[in-house]
Motif scaffolding. Structure first.
Motif, PDB file in Angstrom:
ATOM      1  N   TRP A  53      39.995  46.729  44.928  1.00 41.27           N
ATOM      2  CA  TRP A  53      40.110  45.542  44.369  1.00 41.27           C
ATOM      3  C   TRP A  53      38.681  44.944  44.434  1.00 41.27           C
ATOM      4  CZ3 TRP A  53      39.696  40.967  47.379  1.00 41.27           C
ATOM      5  CH2 TRP A  53      39.948  39.673  46.669  1.00 41.27           C
ATOM      6  N   ARG A  56      35.985  46.249  42.238  1.00 37.95           N
ATOM      7  CA  ARG A  56      36.181  45.665  40.954  1.00 37.95           C
ATOM      8  C   ARG A  56      35.746  44.304  40.821  1.00 37.95           C
ATOM      9  NH1 ARG A  56      39.279  47.445  36.870  1.00 37.95           N
ATOM     10  NH2 ARG A  56      39.588  49.574  36.828  1.00 37.95           N
ATOM     11  N   ARG A  57      36.182  43.502  41.750  1.00 37.80           N
ATOM     12  CA  ARG A  57      35.621  42.096  41.668  1.00 37.80           C
ATOM     13  C   ARG A  57      34.229  41.783  41.889  1.00 37.80           C
ATOM     14  NH1 ARG A  57      34.401  38.017  45.144  1.00 37.80           N
ATOM     15  NH2 ARG A  57      34.509  39.286  46.972  1.00 37.80           N
ATOM     16  N   GLU A  58      33.348  42.807  42.606  1.00 34.68           N
ATOM     17  CA  GLU A  58      32.176  42.683  42.690  1.00 34.68           C
ATOM     18  C   GLU A  58      31.423  43.163  41.370  1.00 34.68           C
ATOM     19  OE1 GLU A  58      29.679  42.074  45.019  1.00 34.68           O
ATOM     20  OE2 GLU A  58      31.159  41.385  46.314  1.00 34.68           O
ATOM     21  N   ALA A  59      32.037  44.000  40.886  1.00 34.01           N
ATOM     22  CA  ALA A  59      31.815  44.512  39.360  1.00 34.01           C
ATOM     23  C   ALA A  59      31.929  43.403  38.299  1.00 34.01           C
ATOM     24  CB  ALA A  59      32.269  45.686  38.925  1.00 34.01           C
ATOM     25  N   SER A  60      32.676  42.643  38.502  1.00 32.70           N
ATOM     26  CA  SER A  60      33.058  41.684  37.526  1.00 32.70           C
ATOM     27  C   SER A  60      31.929  40.282  37.753  1.00 32.70           C
ATOM     28  CB  SER A  60      34.400  41.224  37.601  1.00 32.70           C
ATOM     29  OG  SER A  60      34.815  40.640  38.551  1.00 32.70           O
ATOM     30  N   ILE A  61      31.998  40.254  39.087  1.00 29.13           N
ATOM     31  CA  ILE A  61      30.801  39.091  39.406  1.00 29.13           C
ATOM     32  C   ILE A  61      29.525  39.741  38.880  1.00 29.13           C
ATOM     33  CG2 ILE A  61      29.485  38.084  41.254  1.00 29.13           C
ATOM     34  CD1 ILE A  61      32.277  38.323  42.770  1.00 29.13           C
ATOM     35  N   HIS A  62      28.970  40.374  38.929  1.00 28.09           N
ATOM     36  CA  HIS A  62      27.772  41.092  38.524  1.00 28.09           C
ATOM     37  C   HIS A  62      27.471  41.048  36.835  1.00 28.09           C
ATOM     38  CE1 HIS A  62      25.910  41.928  42.301  1.00 28.09           C
ATOM     39  NE2 HIS A  62      26.877  42.372  42.701  1.00 28.09           N
ATOM     40  N   ARG A  63      28.836  41.160  36.152  1.00 26.97           N
ATOM     41  CA  ARG A  63      28.830  41.334  34.689  1.00 26.97           C
ATOM     42  C   ARG A  63      28.720  40.053  34.225  1.00 26.97           C
ATOM     43  NH1 ARG A  63      33.621  43.798  33.185  1.00 26.97           N
ATOM     44  NH2 ARG A  63      33.664  44.968  35.042  1.00 26.97           N
ATOM     45  N   THR A  64      29.312  38.824  34.963  1.00 27.34           N
ATOM     46  CA  THR A  64      29.329  37.658  34.480  1.00 27.34           C
ATOM     47  C   THR A  64      28.024  36.645  34.653  1.00 27.34           C
ATOM     48  OG1 THR A  64      30.443  36.812  36.569  1.00 27.34           O
ATOM     49  CG2 THR A  64      31.770  37.513  34.562  1.00 27.34           C
TER      50      THR A  64
END
Length: 70
Positions: A53, A56-64
């Protein structure tokens, strides 16, 4: 979370989960080893879920986060 730290945490959690899952069917249900293996499985599975989790949260932060536009 540092990517290397996340990778090592995931590998460690997966290893413990996998090893305790393999061990459980071969132990007698009334033995203390069975209880220890089940507890190890539960805690390592929870740790695996938390690490997954978090990554995945870190990856979504970097994408946004938008890139600096010059």
């Amino acid at each position: 979370m540092d990517p290397q730290l996340g990778r090592h945490a995931f590998n460690l959690a997966f290893y413990f989960t996998f090893m305790s899952a393999i061990l459980i069917p071969f132990l007698r249900r009334d033995s203390p080893e069975f209880v220890a293996a089940v507890l190890a499985f539960i805690f390592s599975l929870l740790f695996l879920l938390v690490v997954s989790w978090e990554v995945r949260r870190e990856a979504s932060i970097h994408r946004t986060i938008p890139a600096n536009e010059g």
